[in-house]
Design an enzyme around this catalytic site. Structure first.
Site, short mmCIF file in Angstrom:
data_model
loop_
_atom_site.label_atom_id
_atom_site.label_comp_id
_atom_site.label_asym_id
_atom_site.label_seq_id
_atom_site.Cartn_x
_atom_site.Cartn_y
_atom_site.Cartn_z
N ASP A 54 104.91 29.66 55.63
CA ASP A 54 104.74 29.77 54.17
C ASP A 54 105.53 28.62 53.54
OD1 ASP A 54 104.06 30.88 51.64
OD2 ASP A 54 105.93 31.98 51.55
N SER A 55 105.38 28.49 52.22
CA SER A 55 106.17 27.49 51.50
C SER A 55 107.62 27.96 51.34
CB SER A 55 105.58 27.28 50.11
OG SER A 55 105.59 28.52 49.41
N CYS B 66 100.46 32.53 53.67
CA CYS B 66 100.47 31.92 52.34
C CYS B 66 99.02 31.82 51.88
CB CYS B 66 101.08 30.53 52.43
SG CYS B 66 100.98 29.58 50.91
N GLU C 229 111.62 34.52 45.05
CA GLU C 229 112.58 33.74 45.85
C GLU C 229 114.01 34.11 45.43
OE1 GLU C 229 112.47 30.93 48.18
OE2 GLU C 229 110.35 31.35 48.52
N CYS D 251 99.37 36.40 46.44
CA CYS D 251 100.42 35.45 46.83
C CYS D 251 101.38 36.28 47.64
CB CYS D 251 101.11 34.88 45.60
SG CYS D 251 102.61 33.96 46.00
N HIS E 218 104.41 36.05 48.13
CA HIS E 218 105.70 36.32 47.49
C HIS E 218 105.68 37.63 46.69
CE1 HIS E 218 106.73 32.13 48.41
NE2 HIS E 218 107.97 32.41 48.06
#
Ligand code: DGL
Length: 263
Positions: free
Chosen positions: A11-12, A75, A153, A189, A191
């Site tokens: 993932d990023s 992702c 995050e 997403c 996240h």
């Protein structure tokens, strides 16, 4: 198959942990390499060309270094843009993460569903295609948010989300024409399930959220059926492309990632 060959999650940032968690629940013995392309973060505000150039090249390096038995692109942004190119370039099975529009359409009674992703994901033809194939009789309302990625995050670094910011993000979805009729929201997403409780608390009563994590876990278990694993439960390593903040280490440890390294 060498029992030590890992599953590689990509993932990023930390979003892929929402896919790793259900996979570890099914396959506790699997050795894990979790890769966060933190030098490329965030993906959601990048162009298609940037993602398409960056992701296959980086995964190529990672395959040489870690020799994974399978890759999970955890992702949605990278998967909806670069999944085909990654599969074409690598000689390793690749599981992608694409918006869970099919399960959302199966659940919806109002036939109005929301897709909450990054700005890059919600504009992809891949999403048009999923909507046409699996939700043709639904109105599909999309909203892209970079802020919610940052909020997730920060939460994993120990910073509690501000409910007002979450509400402002959701207003961008439920505030659209027909938005008040949405009864299922796709967390498109990886996240966003990390702030799932906060999203549910700030949404109209009865709205349900779905994501691809559990389905991907089942897919990984299926694709690795019959393969050897280490006898004891395995942990894993978190790999970053830019030095990670120490505040993240407790969250990584909760996901079995007791070591961190920078590529
Ligand atoms: N977690 C990612 C996704 O599923 C991307 C977040 C970002 O870097 O913008 O789309």
């Amino acid at each position: 198959m060498d029992a030590r060959r890992p599953l590689l999650f990509f993932d990023s940032g930390v979003g892929g942990l929402s896919v790793l968690a259900p996979t570890r629940a099914l396959l506790p013995q699997a050795p894990i390499v979790y890769v966060a392309d933190s030098a490329g973060y965030p993906y959601g505000t990048r162009s298609e060309a940037e993602i398409a150039g960056r992701v296959p090249a980086l995964l190529g390096r990672l395959v040489e270094r870690y020799r994974p038995r399978l890759i999970v692109i955890a992702c949605n942004t990278a998967s909806t843009i670069a999944l085909a190119a990654v599969r074409a370039a690598l000689d390793v099975p690749v599981v992608g993460t694409v918006p869970a529009i099919k399960p959302a359409a199966e659940l919806s009674r109002t036939r109005v569903i929301g897709v909450l992703g990054t700005k890059a994901t919600v504009r992809q033809p891949y999403v048009d295609d999923l909507a046409a194939r699996f939700a043709a009789d639904c109105t599909v309302i999309r909203h892209g948010s970079a802020e919610l990625v940052d909020i997730a995050e920060a939460k994993l670094r120990g910073e509690p989300p501000d409910p007002a910011r979450i509400a402002a993000v959701l207003a961008g979805l439920f505030g659209q024409p027909q938005g008040e009729r949405i009864d299922v929201v796709v967390n498109a997403c990886t996240h966003f399930p990390l702030v799932g409780e906060e999203l549910a608390a700030a949404s109209p009563t009865g709205v349900r959220f779905v994501d691809g994590g559990p389905g991907i876990a089942r897919r990984v278990a299926h694709l690795t059926q019959g393969q050897d694993w280490p006898a004891a439960p395995s942990g894993g390593v978190a790999v970053f492309t830019a030095r990670p903040p120490e505040a993240l280490f407790p969250a990584l440890a909760r996901h079995g990632l007791s070591r961190a390294e920078t590529l």
